[in-house]
Design a protein around this motif. Structure first.
Motif, PDB file in Angstrom:
ATOM      1  N   THR A  19       0.818  -1.207   0.000  1.00  0.00           N
ATOM      2  CA  THR A  19       0.000   0.000   0.000  1.00  0.00           C
ATOM      3  C   THR A  19       0.854   1.261   0.000  1.00  0.00           C
ATOM      4  O   THR A  19       0.573   2.225  -0.704  1.00  0.00           O
ATOM      5  CB  THR A  19      -0.906   0.021   1.242  1.00  0.00           C
ATOM      6  N   LEU A  20       1.910   1.212   0.777  1.00  0.00           N
ATOM      7  CA  LEU A  20       2.769   2.394   0.870  1.00  0.00           C
ATOM      8  C   LEU A  20       3.349   2.730  -0.483  1.00  0.00           C
ATOM      9  O   LEU A  20       3.320   3.876  -0.925  1.00  0.00           O
ATOM     10  CB  LEU A  20       3.890   2.142   1.880  1.00  0.00           C
ATOM     11  N   ASN A  21       3.854   1.705  -1.159  1.00  0.00           N
ATOM     12  CA  ASN A  21       4.433   1.901  -2.475  1.00  0.00           C
ATOM     13  C   ASN A  21       3.400   2.432  -3.455  1.00  0.00           C
ATOM     14  O   ASN A  21       3.667   3.352  -4.224  1.00  0.00           O
ATOM     15  CB  ASN A  21       5.016   0.577  -2.962  1.00  0.00           C
ATOM     16  N   ALA A  22       2.197   1.857  -3.416  1.00  0.00           N
ATOM     17  CA  ALA A  22       1.126   2.315  -4.297  1.00  0.00           C
ATOM     18  C   ALA A  22       0.809   3.777  -4.014  1.00  0.00           C
ATOM     19  O   ALA A  22       0.626   4.566  -4.936  1.00  0.00           O
ATOM     20  CB  ALA A  22      -0.108   1.454  -4.110  1.00  0.00           C
ATOM     21  N   ALA A  23       0.759   4.121  -2.747  1.00  0.00           N
ATOM     22  CA  ALA A  23       0.466   5.504  -2.384  1.00  0.00           C
ATOM     23  C   ALA A  23       1.540   6.444  -2.937  1.00  0.00           C
ATOM     24  O   ALA A  23       1.230   7.542  -3.394  1.00  0.00           O
ATOM     25  CB  ALA A  23       0.363   5.644  -0.867  1.00  0.00           C
ATOM     26  N   GLU A  24       2.769   5.976  -2.926  1.00  0.00           N
ATOM     27  CA  GLU A  24       3.857   6.800  -3.467  1.00  0.00           C
ATOM     28  C   GLU A  24       3.689   7.043  -4.958  1.00  0.00           C
ATOM     29  O   GLU A  24       3.888   8.162  -5.443  1.00  0.00           O
ATOM     30  CB  GLU A  24       5.204   6.112  -3.216  1.00  0.00           C
ATOM     31  N   LEU A  25       3.326   5.989  -5.662  1.00  0.00           N
ATOM     32  CA  LEU A  25       3.111   6.122  -7.105  1.00  0.00           C
ATOM     33  C   LEU A  25       1.938   7.050  -7.379  1.00  0.00           C
ATOM     34  O   LEU A  25       2.000   7.920  -8.253  1.00  0.00           O
ATOM     35  CB  LEU A  25       2.847   4.755  -7.738  1.00  0.00           C
ATOM     36  N   LEU A  26       0.863   6.851  -6.639  1.00  0.00           N
ATOM     37  CA  LEU A  26      -0.324   7.680  -6.827  1.00  0.00           C
ATOM     38  C   LEU A  26      -0.020   9.134  -6.519  1.00  0.00           C
ATOM     39  O   LEU A  26      -0.456  10.041  -7.229  1.00  0.00           O
ATOM     40  CB  LEU A  26      -1.463   7.165  -5.941  1.00  0.00           C
ATOM     41  N   ALA A  27       0.740   9.353  -5.468  1.00  0.00           N
ATOM     42  CA  ALA A  27       1.099  10.724  -5.114  1.00  0.00           C
ATOM     43  C   ALA A  27       1.976  11.345  -6.191  1.00  0.00           C
ATOM     44  O   ALA A  27       1.851  12.533  -6.504  1.00  0.00           O
ATOM     45  CB  ALA A  27       1.808  10.749  -3.758  1.00  0.00           C
ATOM     46  N   ALA A  28       2.845  10.535  -6.750  1.00  0.00           N
ATOM     47  CA  ALA A  28       3.724  11.045  -7.808  1.00  0.00           C
ATOM     48  C   ALA A  28       2.904  11.513  -9.002  1.00  0.00           C
ATOM     49  O   ALA A  28       3.181  12.550  -9.600  1.00  0.00           O
ATOM     50  CB  ALA A  28       4.727   9.980  -8.229  1.00  0.00           C
ATOM     51  N   LEU A  29       1.862  10.752  -9.335  1.00  0.00           N
ATOM     52  CA  LEU A  29       1.011  11.127 -10.467  1.00  0.00           C
ATOM     53  C   LEU A  29      -0.055  12.142 -10.053  1.00  0.00           C
ATOM     54  O   LEU A  29      -0.738  12.707 -10.891  1.00  0.00           O
ATOM     55  CB  LEU A  29       0.332   9.884 -11.049  1.00  0.00           C
ATOM     56  N   GLY A  30      -0.167  12.358  -8.761  1.00  0.00           N
ATOM     57  CA  GLY A  30      -1.196  13.236  -8.239  1.00  0.00           C
ATOM     58  C   GLY A  30      -0.802  14.691  -8.232  1.00  0.00           C
ATOM     59  O   GLY A  30      -1.112  15.421  -7.298  1.00  0.00           O
ATOM     60  N   HIS A  31      -0.140  15.100  -9.250  1.00  0.00           N
ATOM     61  CA  HIS A  31       0.240  16.511  -9.400  1.00  0.00           C
ATOM     62  C   HIS A  31       0.154  16.827 -10.875  1.00  0.00           C
ATOM     63  O   HIS A  31       0.700  16.104 -11.706  1.00  0.00           O
ATOM     64  CB  HIS A  31       1.656  16.734  -8.880  1.00  0.00           C
ATOM     65  N   GLU A  32      -0.547  17.912 -11.149  1.00  0.00           N
ATOM     66  CA  GLU A  32      -0.870  18.240 -12.532  1.00  0.00           C
ATOM     67  C   GLU A  32       0.365  18.223 -13.438  1.00  0.00           C
ATOM     68  O   GLU A  32       0.338  17.632 -14.515  1.00  0.00           O
ATOM     69  CB  GLU A  32      -1.527  19.629 -12.571  1.00  0.00           C
TER      70      GLU A  32
END
Lengths: 118, 118
Positions: free
Chosen positions: B3-16
DNA sequence: TACATGATTCGATAATACTTGAATCATGGA
DNA sequence: TCCATGATTCAAGTATTATCGAATCATGTA
Protein backbone atom coordinates in the motif's frame (compact mmCIF):
# COMPACT_ATOMS: atom_id res chain seq x y z
CA UNK A 1 -11.96 13.13 -17.41
CA UNK A 2 -9.58 16.01 -17.52
CA UNK A 3 -5.99 15.87 -16.42
CA UNK A 4 -6.59 18.21 -13.55
CA UNK A 5 -9.43 16.13 -12.24
CA UNK A 6 -7.45 12.92 -12.62
CA UNK A 7 -4.54 14.50 -10.76
CA UNK A 8 -6.90 15.40 -7.95
CA UNK A 9 -8.13 11.84 -7.66
CA UNK A 10 -4.62 10.46 -7.79
CA UNK A 11 -3.47 12.92 -5.15
CA UNK A 12 -6.39 11.96 -2.96
CA UNK A 13 -5.35 8.32 -3.13
CA UNK A 14 -1.70 9.26 -2.93
CA UNK A 15 -1.62 9.30 0.83
CA UNK A 16 -1.14 6.19 2.88
CA UNK A 17 -4.00 6.92 5.25
CA UNK A 18 -6.49 7.83 2.56
CA UNK A 19 -5.57 4.86 0.43
CA UNK A 20 -6.07 2.65 3.47
CA UNK A 21 -9.45 4.23 4.13
CA UNK A 22 -10.53 3.74 0.56
CA UNK A 23 -9.45 0.11 0.52
CA UNK A 24 -11.31 -0.48 3.74
CA UNK A 25 -14.45 1.00 2.24
CA UNK A 26 -14.11 -1.12 -0.87
CA UNK A 27 -13.86 -4.18 1.33
CA UNK A 28 -16.82 -3.03 3.36
CA UNK A 29 -19.05 -3.03 0.31
CA UNK A 30 -22.00 -0.82 -0.63
CA UNK A 31 -23.45 -0.66 2.89
CA UNK A 32 -20.27 1.03 4.03
CA UNK A 33 -19.02 1.51 7.57
CA UNK A 34 -19.18 4.40 9.94
CA UNK A 35 -16.39 6.81 10.75
CA UNK A 36 -15.51 5.62 14.20
CA UNK A 37 -15.19 2.03 12.95
CA UNK A 38 -12.72 3.24 10.35
CA UNK A 39 -10.84 5.16 12.98
CA UNK A 40 -10.62 2.11 15.20
CA UNK A 41 -9.40 -0.18 12.47
CA UNK A 42 -6.81 2.23 11.21
CA UNK A 43 -5.85 3.78 14.50
CA UNK A 44 -6.59 7.32 13.49
CA UNK A 45 -7.63 10.27 15.62
CA UNK A 46 -11.21 11.43 14.91
CA UNK A 47 -10.18 14.85 13.67
CA UNK A 48 -7.52 13.43 11.38
CA UNK A 49 -9.94 10.89 10.03
CA UNK A 50 -12.57 13.52 9.34
CA UNK A 51 -10.01 15.54 7.47
CA UNK A 52 -9.20 12.64 5.15
CA UNK A 53 -12.83 11.57 4.76
CA UNK A 54 -13.68 15.10 3.72
CA UNK A 55 -10.89 15.06 1.20
CA UNK A 56 -12.01 11.76 -0.32
CA UNK A 57 -15.61 12.98 -0.38
CA UNK A 58 -14.71 16.24 -2.02
CA UNK A 59 -13.12 14.51 -4.99
CA UNK A 60 -15.95 12.02 -5.24
CA UNK A 61 -14.20 8.81 -4.28
CA UNK A 62 -16.45 8.12 -1.32
CA UNK A 63 -19.88 9.11 -0.10
CA UNK A 64 -21.17 9.51 3.41
CA UNK A 65 -24.75 9.02 4.43
CA UNK A 66 -26.02 9.71 7.86
CA UNK A 67 -28.04 7.00 9.51
CA UNK A 68 -29.14 8.01 12.94
CA UNK A 69 -26.07 9.03 14.86
CA UNK A 70 -23.71 7.27 12.49
CA UNK A 71 -22.43 8.31 9.12
CA UNK A 72 -21.85 5.39 6.83
CA UNK A 73 -19.11 5.92 4.31
CA UNK A 74 -18.91 3.84 1.18
CA UNK A 75 -16.65 3.74 -1.88
CA UNK A 76 -17.81 5.21 -5.17
CA UNK A 77 -16.81 2.56 -7.63
CA UNK A 78 -17.86 4.74 -10.52
CA UNK A 79 -15.30 7.40 -9.76
CA UNK A 80 -12.59 4.80 -9.40
CA UNK A 81 -13.79 3.33 -12.62
CA UNK A 82 -13.39 6.64 -14.38
CA UNK A 83 -9.92 7.05 -12.96
CA UNK A 84 -8.76 3.66 -14.13
CA UNK A 85 -10.32 4.33 -17.50
CA UNK A 86 -8.41 7.57 -17.69
CA UNK A 87 -5.15 5.92 -16.74
CA UNK A 88 -5.50 3.11 -19.23
CA UNK A 89 -7.05 4.95 -22.14
CA UNK A 90 -6.10 8.58 -22.01
CA UNK A 91 -2.90 8.39 -20.11
CA UNK A 92 -1.34 5.10 -21.03
CA UNK A 93 -3.07 4.44 -24.30
CA UNK A 94 -3.34 0.81 -23.40
CA UNK A 95 0.37 0.37 -22.89
CA UNK A 96 -0.03 -0.39 -19.26
CA UNK A 97 -3.04 -2.58 -19.68
CA UNK A 98 -2.03 -5.34 -22.02
CA UNK A 99 -3.56 -8.78 -21.63
CA UNK A 100 -0.83 -10.66 -19.87
CA UNK A 101 -0.45 -8.26 -17.05
CA UNK A 102 -2.61 -5.79 -15.32
CA UNK A 103 -6.27 -5.88 -15.72
CA UNK A 104 -7.55 -7.85 -18.57
CA UNK A 105 -6.30 -11.36 -18.06
CA UNK A 106 -8.64 -12.02 -15.21
CA UNK A 107 -11.74 -10.35 -16.53
CA UNK A 108 -13.70 -13.55 -16.49
CA UNK A 109 -12.57 -14.39 -13.01
CA UNK A 110 -13.47 -11.02 -11.68
CA UNK A 111 -16.69 -10.87 -13.57
CA UNK A 112 -17.62 -14.15 -11.95
CA UNK A 113 -16.66 -13.21 -8.46
CA UNK A 114 -18.37 -9.86 -8.90
CA UNK A 115 -21.74 -11.48 -8.82
CA UNK A 116 -22.37 -9.13 -5.99
CA UNK A 117 -23.12 -6.52 -8.68
CA UNK A 118 -21.12 -4.00 -10.62
CA UNK B 1 2.82 -4.09 -4.40
CA UNK B 2 2.39 -2.73 -0.93
CA UNK B 3 0.00 0.00 0.00
CA UNK B 4 2.77 2.39 0.87
CA UNK B 5 4.43 1.90 -2.47
CA UNK B 6 1.13 2.32 -4.30
CA UNK B 7 0.47 5.50 -2.38
CA UNK B 8 3.86 6.80 -3.47
CA UNK B 9 3.11 6.12 -7.10
CA UNK B 10 -0.32 7.68 -6.83
CA UNK B 11 1.10 10.72 -5.11
CA UNK B 12 3.72 11.04 -7.81
CA UNK B 13 1.01 11.13 -10.47
CA UNK B 14 -1.20 13.24 -8.24
CA UNK B 15 0.24 16.51 -9.40
CA UNK B 16 -0.87 18.24 -12.53
CA UNK B 17 2.63 18.89 -13.79
CA UNK B 18 3.91 15.40 -13.18
CA UNK B 19 0.84 13.80 -14.67
CA UNK B 20 1.31 15.98 -17.73
CA UNK B 21 4.96 14.96 -17.94
CA UNK B 22 4.09 11.31 -17.66
CA UNK B 23 1.42 11.51 -20.32
CA UNK B 24 3.84 13.30 -22.63
CA UNK B 25 6.38 10.54 -22.13
CA UNK B 26 3.79 7.85 -22.81
CA UNK B 27 2.93 9.62 -26.03
CA UNK B 28 6.58 9.97 -26.89
CA UNK B 29 7.06 6.22 -26.79
CA UNK B 30 10.06 4.10 -25.80
CA UNK B 31 12.68 6.42 -27.34
CA UNK B 32 11.53 9.15 -24.99
CA UNK B 33 12.24 12.84 -25.25
CA UNK B 34 14.76 15.06 -23.57
CA UNK B 35 14.21 17.35 -20.65
CA UNK B 36 14.30 20.67 -22.42
CA UNK B 37 11.75 19.45 -24.96
CA UNK B 38 9.44 18.56 -22.11
CA UNK B 39 10.03 21.93 -20.54
CA UNK B 40 9.21 23.69 -23.77
CA UNK B 41 6.02 21.78 -24.39
CA UNK B 42 4.75 22.21 -20.87
CA UNK B 43 6.15 25.66 -20.20
CA UNK B 44 8.09 24.71 -17.12
CA UNK B 45 11.22 26.29 -15.69
CA UNK B 46 14.22 23.95 -15.91
CA UNK B 47 14.68 23.66 -12.17
CA UNK B 48 11.03 22.91 -11.62
CA UNK B 49 11.06 20.33 -14.34
CA UNK B 50 14.13 18.61 -12.92
CA UNK B 51 12.44 18.48 -9.56
CA UNK B 52 9.44 16.66 -10.97
CA UNK B 53 11.51 14.41 -13.23
CA UNK B 54 13.55 13.37 -10.21
CA UNK B 55 10.38 12.60 -8.31
CA UNK B 56 8.94 10.46 -11.10
CA UNK B 57 12.29 8.70 -11.50
CA UNK B 58 12.61 8.01 -7.81
CA UNK B 59 9.33 6.11 -7.69
CA UNK B 60 10.15 4.26 -10.89
CA UNK B 61 7.55 5.70 -13.24
CA UNK B 62 10.10 7.07 -15.69
CA UNK B 63 13.71 6.46 -16.61
CA UNK B 64 16.30 8.86 -17.91
CA UNK B 65 19.19 7.89 -20.12
CA UNK B 66 21.89 10.24 -21.13
CA UNK B 67 22.68 10.43 -24.80
CA UNK B 68 25.40 12.91 -25.48
CA UNK B 69 24.36 16.18 -23.95
CA UNK B 70 20.72 15.19 -23.78
CA UNK B 71 18.93 13.03 -21.29
CA UNK B 72 16.09 11.10 -22.81
CA UNK B 73 13.27 10.35 -20.46
CA UNK B 74 10.79 7.60 -21.13
CA UNK B 75 7.81 6.11 -19.33
CA UNK B 76 8.14 2.81 -17.49
CA UNK B 77 5.04 0.97 -18.56
CA UNK B 78 5.80 -1.86 -16.19
CA UNK B 79 5.49 0.31 -13.12
CA UNK B 80 2.24 1.78 -14.38
CA UNK B 81 1.11 -1.73 -15.08
CA UNK B 82 1.80 -2.76 -11.51
CA UNK B 83 -0.06 0.26 -10.22
CA UNK B 84 -3.15 -0.44 -12.30
CA UNK B 85 -3.00 -4.07 -11.26
CA UNK B 86 -2.88 -3.00 -7.65
CA UNK B 87 -5.81 -0.65 -8.07
CA UNK B 88 -7.97 -3.20 -9.82
CA UNK B 89 -7.05 -6.35 -7.91
CA UNK B 90 -5.80 -5.46 -4.47
CA UNK B 91 -7.59 -2.22 -3.97
CA UNK B 92 -10.83 -2.49 -5.84
CA UNK B 93 -11.22 -6.22 -6.07
CA UNK B 94 -12.48 -5.87 -9.58
CA UNK B 95 -15.32 -3.58 -8.62
CA UNK B 96 -13.92 -0.70 -10.57
CA UNK B 97 -12.89 -2.75 -13.54
CA UNK B 98 -15.99 -4.43 -14.75
CA UNK B 99 -16.37 -5.20 -18.46
CA UNK B 100 -18.74 -2.53 -19.57
CA UNK B 101 -16.75 0.33 -18.27
CA UNK B 102 -13.15 0.99 -17.62
CA UNK B 103 -10.55 -1.21 -19.03
CA UNK B 104 -11.72 -4.49 -20.31
CA UNK B 105 -14.26 -3.73 -22.97
CA UNK B 106 -11.68 -2.52 -25.40
CA UNK B 107 -9.00 -5.07 -24.79
CA UNK B 108 -9.08 -6.29 -28.34
CA UNK B 109 -8.99 -2.82 -29.70
CA UNK B 110 -6.05 -1.82 -27.61
CA UNK B 111 -4.26 -5.06 -28.19
CA UNK B 112 -4.60 -4.42 -31.89
CA UNK B 113 -3.49 -0.84 -31.82
CA UNK B 114 -0.63 -1.81 -29.53
CA UNK B 115 1.19 -3.57 -32.29
CA UNK B 116 4.02 -1.33 -31.24
CA UNK B 117 4.75 -3.88 -28.48
CA UNK B 118 3.76 -4.49 -24.88
C1' DT C 1 -34.36 19.77 28.90
C1' DA C 2 -30.25 17.27 30.09
C1' DC C 3 -27.10 13.96 28.75
C1' DA C 4 -24.37 10.63 26.01
C1' DT C 5 -22.36 9.56 21.76
C1' DG C 6 -20.89 9.87 16.85
C1' DA C 7 -18.83 13.05 13.94
C1' DT C 8 -17.15 17.45 12.29
C1' DT C 9 -15.00 21.98 12.60
C1' DC C 10 -11.76 25.20 14.63
C1' DG C 11 -7.20 26.72 15.66
C1' DA C 12 -2.57 26.27 16.16
C1' DT C 13 1.50 23.84 14.96
C1' DA C 14 4.48 20.90 12.38
C1' DA C 15 5.87 18.94 8.34
C1' DT C 16 6.14 18.50 3.45
C1' DA C 17 6.01 19.95 -1.13
C1' DC C 18 6.52 23.41 -4.84
C1' DT C 19 8.87 27.02 -7.35
C1' DT C 20 12.72 29.34 -9.26
C1' DG C 21 17.12 32.16 -9.81
C1' DA C 22 21.79 31.22 -9.43
C1' DA C 23 25.46 28.11 -9.29
C1' DT C 24 27.29 23.85 -10.73
C1' DC C 25 28.02 19.63 -13.38
C1' DA C 26 28.46 17.04 -17.91
C1' DT C 27 29.30 16.76 -22.61
C1' DG C 28 30.88 18.00 -27.19
C1' DG C 29 33.02 21.16 -30.35
C1' DA C 30 36.21 25.03 -31.74
C1' DT D 1 41.68 24.82 -22.90
C1' DC D 2 37.70 27.63 -23.54
C1' DC D 3 33.10 28.05 -24.60
C1' DA D 4 28.25 26.80 -25.43
C1' DT D 5 24.51 24.03 -24.20
C1' DG D 6 21.60 20.58 -21.76
C1' DA D 7 20.54 19.35 -17.29
C1' DT D 8 20.84 19.11 -12.34
C1' DT D 9 21.63 20.82 -7.68
C1' DC D 10 21.56 24.36 -4.19
C1' DA D 11 19.29 27.60 -1.37
C1' DA D 12 15.67 30.33 0.06
C1' DG D 13 11.10 31.60 0.04
C1' DT D 14 6.19 30.41 -0.50
C1' DA D 15 2.40 27.53 -0.26
C1' DT D 16 0.05 23.58 0.78
C1' DT D 17 -1.00 19.59 3.58
C1' DA D 18 -1.22 16.89 7.79
C1' DT D 19 -2.03 16.29 12.68
C1' DC D 20 -4.74 16.52 16.75
C1' DG D 21 -6.74 18.60 21.21
C1' DA D 22 -10.60 21.26 22.20
C1' DA D 23 -14.87 23.05 20.99
C1' DT D 24 -18.97 22.46 18.49
C1' DC D 25 -22.73 20.28 15.98
C1' DA D 26 -26.19 16.44 15.34
C1' DT D 27 -28.87 12.80 16.86
C1' DG D 28 -31.30 9.77 20.00
C1' DT D 29 -32.80 8.79 24.64
C1' DA D 30 -34.27 9.39 29.39
Amino acid sequence: METLNAAELLAALGHESRLAIFRLLVEAGPEGINASAIGEQLGMAPATLSFHLAHLSRVGLITGERESRFIHYSANYGTMDDLIAFLTHNCCQGNACLPQTACCDTTEKRRAKAGKKA
